[in-house]
Design a protein around this motif. Sequence first.
Motif: not given
Length: 229
Positions: A32-43, A91-96
Motif C-alpha cells: 500500500e502507498i498512501s499520500c498526503q499534502s498540506q491540503f489533505g489527500p493528494c490529487r 508526505l508532500l508540500i505542493e506549490k500554490k
Amino acid sequence: MGKKKKSLIFLGLFLIFVILAVAAPGIIPVKEISCQSQFGPCRSELENSLKTFEGKSLKEARAGIKSLLKADVLIDSFDVRFKLPSGYEVLLIEKKPVYALWDLGKKAAALVDRQGYIIAIVPSTNLPTLKGDNLFEGVGQTLGEEKLFALEVLSQMFQFYQVKEGALSKDSLIIEVDDGPRVIFPLQGDKGVLISSLRLIISKLESEEGGKSKLAIIDLRYKNPVVTY
C-alpha cells in the motif's frame, strides 16, 4: 550447550538477519502507498500514478516514487516514509499559485507561485492577472525579475484597491484604478515606497472635492511622481 556452540548459533542468526535486511527491500512487495499534502489527500491523478508502484519491491517502488515526485512541477518538497508492514507513506508540500499571467497571443493564463515559477497553464483564472504579449513559454519556466516585480506590485494593488488586472509594456506596469487614475509603475525599485507614494497622492487628492475622479495619470517612474489631471 557449550559457549562455543552458542556463539556460533548467535553468529548464524546475526548473519541471517543481515542478509534479510539487505535482500528484503529487493524482494518484499509493496502492499500500500498512501499520500498526503498540506491540503489533505493528494490529487487523484498523483495518487493513481503512485498506485502503479504497488506490487513492486520496496527498493524499486521507493526509487520510482522519488523519481515521479521530483518530476512533478507542482510539488515543492516531499518525504517518503516506510510504513509497516510493507508500504510507503508519501508526505508532500505542493506549490500554490499566487499570481497569473495572461498572454494575449496564446489566449491562456499561466499560474505562478511566489518565487516566479510557472506551475500550470489554464484557460482562465480568478487571480490578479498581468496581461501582455509573449509573457511566458510554458510550465517549468522561471520568470525574470521585472515580470515578478510587476506581479508583486499588482498583488499589492489588489490588496489596497481591489485591482485585478495590469498591463505590462516594454518598460512599465500600467494599472487602471476603478473610478480613479491610470497608474504607471517602473519595473524595478522599492515596491513599498512606490505603493506608499501612490496611496499618499490619492489620499491627499481624495480630501479635495472630486479629487480622485479628476486624476488622469500618476506616473511613478520618476523620483518625483508626475501627476496629470
